[in-house]
Write an enzyme that holds these catalytic residues in place. Structure first.
Site, PDB file in Angstrom:
ATOM      1  CG  ASP A  93      37.002  -6.836  -2.654  1.00 60.16           C
ATOM      2  OD1 ASP A  93      38.028  -7.209  -1.713  1.00 60.16           O
ATOM      3  OD2 ASP A  93      37.108  -5.657  -3.034  1.00 60.16           O
ATOM      4  CB  THR A 132      33.697   0.588  -3.114  1.00 59.92           C
ATOM      5  OG1 THR A 132      33.378  -0.461  -2.283  1.00 59.92           O
ATOM      6  CG2 THR A 132      33.772   1.755  -2.021  1.00 59.92           C
ATOM      7  CB  ALA A 133      31.028  -3.615  -5.598  1.00 58.09           C
ATOM      8  CE1 TYR A 134      26.992  -3.153 -12.852  1.00 63.33           C
ATOM      9  CE2 TYR A 134      26.007  -5.142 -11.920  1.00 63.33           C
ATOM     10  CZ  TYR A 134      26.221  -4.187 -12.993  1.00 63.33           C
ATOM     11  OH  TYR A 134      25.772  -4.524 -14.141  1.00 63.33           O
ATOM     12  CG  LEU A 173      32.682   3.609  -7.692  1.00 60.05           C
ATOM     13  CD1 LEU A 173      32.191   5.229  -7.230  1.00 60.05           C
ATOM     14  CD2 LEU A 173      33.813   3.337  -6.809  1.00 60.05           C
TER      15      LEU A 173
END
Length: 297
Positions: free
Chosen positions: A77, A197-199, A201
């Site tokens: 990603d 869905t990255a930092y 989450l």
């Protein structure tokens, strides 16, 4: 057809997969552009006159005399975010090939690569539009200092962070000109639905499907337990002033971090263009939740 290929040239697995793609595209007569980093690491003598250099300063329609149809981001990603930043507003769809770990953006698995590439050249795909955030800055005299931010657009998030082991920040946040809150925290993450869905989450922020029209504000370790993440429409704007005992803070745009003085004010809004993400087969956000986050298990 013309494609561009980007990847982390320092990872051996990336180079293996890029060679695989080059072999496939050679057989199909597809024109290929390679990033300079990949060209330096690959022995291209077996591909005479092929491929050409990616040149971000040239217009896509002037390369090979035809538009660039797709970009392939080979890696994880992080590589996808870098590829999106390089492509910018050139309106080139991106397909992510996963050589990393989780892979929410780089969804294609290497064991499926031949099938996926065949569907790509056969135009068996859909394209999703993903929104970005744009960061601009002004100094204490209200003079624009946009030259401070080299890559100001974020597909995932813009994060305001304390620098080193300094005390918490005070982050005065105005939404459409009205005070929302002055966060006393280790930082604040402003995320897109793609970046949910990255930092976002990892610090307890909500998930959003990528097609949603919203922006998430999630504080990092807030001093008050009553301060929670909030989702607002993506056409709202944010003006942020940071205070710190050490007169500086960090700002991270999709992981590209730099230090700024607290004399600098931040303005965040939806970027004027979108990133076009290629979807092939039965990959979907809901499937990724089930298979990659073990949703509901």
């Amino acid at each position: 057809m013309t494609i561009a290929i980007f990847g982390n040239a320092m990872k051996p697995q990336t180079l293996v997969e890029v060679r695989h793609i080059l072999d496939f595209m050679t057989d199909k007569g597809v024109h290929v552009l390679l990033s300079q980093e990949l060209r330096q690491e690959l022995d291209l003598r077996e591909y005479p006159g092929f491929p050409e250099n990616w040149d971000s300063d040239r217009q896509p329609e002037n390369v090979y005399g035809e538009p660039i149809d797709f970009a392939l981001s080979v890696g994880g990603d992080g590589t996808f975010l870098t590829s999106a930043a390089v492509i910018g507003d050139k309106n080139i769809p991106i397909l992510g090939v996963n050589c990393g770990h989780l892979g929410f953006l780089a969804e294609v698995q290497t064991q499926d690569l031949n099938d996926i590439l065949q569907k790509l050249v056969s135009h068996e795909y859909t394209i999703e539009q993903r929104s970005l955030l744009h960061l601009s800055v002004t100094d204490k005299e209200s003079i624009s200092r946009d030259n401070l931010i080299m890559a100001p657009n974020a597909l995932n998030e813009i994060a305001i962070l304390k620098q080193g082991l300094t005390n918490m920040l005070s982050i005065e946040t105005r939404v459409n000109g009205e005070l929302l809150h002055t966060y006393h925290s280790d930082g604040l993450v402003i995320a897109t639905p793609t970046g949910s869905t990255a930092y976002n989450l990892s610090i307890g922020g909500p998930l959003m499907v990528p097609q949603s029209r919203g922006i998430i504000l999630t504080p990092i370790a807030p001093h008050s337990l009553t301060v929670k993440p909030i989702v607002v429409p993506d056409d709202w704007t944010f003006d942020i002033q940071v205070s710190s005992r050490y007169d500086s803070f960090m700002v991270s745009v999709d992981g590209r971090s730099q230090s700024l003085s607290t004399d600098i004010s931040l303005h965040i809004e939806r970027a004027p263009y979108t990133v076009k993400v290629v979807q092939i087969g039965d990959n979907s956000f809901l499937k990724s939740l089930r298979t990659k986050l073990n949703w509901g298990k």
